[in-house]
Design a protein around this motif. Structure first.
Motif, mmCIF file in Angstrom:
data_model
loop_
_atom_site.group_PDB
_atom_site.id
_atom_site.type_symbol
_atom_site.label_atom_id
_atom_site.label_comp_id
_atom_site.label_asym_id
_atom_site.label_seq_id
_atom_site.Cartn_x
_atom_site.Cartn_y
_atom_site.Cartn_z
ATOM 1 N N GLN A 47 75.880 4.281 7.253
ATOM 2 C CA GLN A 47 76.257 5.130 6.505
ATOM 3 C C GLN A 47 77.854 5.698 6.336
ATOM 4 N N VAL A 48 77.951 6.196 4.941
ATOM 5 C CA VAL A 48 79.097 6.726 4.697
ATOM 6 C C VAL A 48 79.147 8.077 4.163
ATOM 7 N N ARG A 49 79.203 9.338 4.267
ATOM 8 C CA ARG A 49 79.353 9.702 3.449
ATOM 9 C C ARG A 49 78.084 9.969 3.222
ATOM 10 N N ASP A 50 77.476 9.836 2.183
ATOM 11 C CA ASP A 50 76.455 9.779 1.529
ATOM 12 C C ASP A 50 75.702 8.479 0.237
ATOM 13 N N LYS A 51 76.238 7.437 0.774
ATOM 14 C CA LYS A 51 76.293 6.080 0.896
ATOM 15 C C LYS A 51 75.116 5.243 1.956
ATOM 16 N N THR A 52 74.818 4.743 2.216
ATOM 17 C CA THR A 52 73.955 3.904 2.701
ATOM 18 C C THR A 52 73.873 2.138 2.510
ATOM 19 N N THR A 90 89.442 5.292 8.185
ATOM 20 C CA THR A 90 89.033 5.876 7.235
ATOM 21 C C THR A 90 89.312 7.812 7.578
ATOM 22 N N GLN A 91 88.828 8.667 6.737
ATOM 23 C CA GLN A 91 89.054 10.282 7.135
ATOM 24 C C GLN A 91 87.009 10.020 7.642
ATOM 25 N N ASP A 92 86.560 9.381 7.656
ATOM 26 C CA ASP A 92 84.924 9.591 7.712
ATOM 27 C C ASP A 92 84.272 9.183 8.870
ATOM 28 N N LYS A 114 83.163 8.919 14.538
ATOM 29 C CA LYS A 114 83.517 9.787 13.929
ATOM 30 C C LYS A 114 85.767 9.420 13.723
ATOM 31 N N PRO A 115 85.497 10.084 12.990
ATOM 32 C CA PRO A 115 86.918 9.657 12.733
ATOM 33 C C PRO A 115 88.243 9.675 13.250
#
Length: 116
Positions: A47-52, A90-92, A114-115
Motif C-alpha cells: 500500500q502507498v497512499r490510498d492505493k493497495t 519516493t516521498q511516501d 518510511k521515506p
C-alpha cells in the motif's frame, strides 16, 4: 503460528505500533516458524497512499511459496519466511502485509517503510 527471530534482530522490534519498521534503504527480514515445518504465503498487500495492490502466488502444483510485488519479494522455504524490500525512493510511506497459512492457521506480518 509462533515465530522465532532469525536475522536482523533489531529490525524485528516493532517501531510503528504492531508493524516492523523498514529503513528507507530497504533490507531483508527472515522469520522462522517454530511450530510448523511448512507453511505458505496466502497474499502480500503493498500500500502507498490510498492505493493497495494485492499479490497472490501463482496457483500451480507446487506450494504457494513465492510472491514478487512492485517493491517487495516474499519467499517461504520449509519453515522460513524471507521478505526483501527495495529502497524507498519516493516521498511516501509504504505499508506491507504478508499473510501466511499452515492449513487452518493464519498469521500476518506487517511492515512500514518510511521515506525518511
Amino acid at each position: 503460528m509462533k515465530w522465532e527471530k532469525n536475522n536482523y534482530e533489531e529490525a524485528l522490534t516493532p517501531s510503528f505500533g504492531k508493524a516492523i519498521g523498514v529503513p528507507k534503504l530497504g533490507g531483508t527480514y527472515t522469520f522462522k516458524c517454530k511450530n510448523y515445518k511448512n507453511f505458505w504465503i496466502e497474499y502480500v498487500n503493498e500500500q502507498v497512499r490510498d492505493k493497495t495492490i494485492k499479490y497472490v502466488p501463482a496457483y500451480d502444483d507446487k506450494l504457494y511459496s513465492e510472491i514478487k510485488g512492485s517493491y517487495t519479494s516474499s519467499k517461504v522455504e520449509g519453515n522460513t519466511l524471507t521478505v526483501t524490500f527495495a529502497p524507498n525512493e519516493t516521498q511516501d510511506g509504504r505499508y506491507v502485509r504478508v499473510a501466511v497459512s499452515a492449513g487452518d492457521i493464519f498469521d500476518k506480518i506487517i511492515f512500514v517503510q518510511k521515506p525518511e
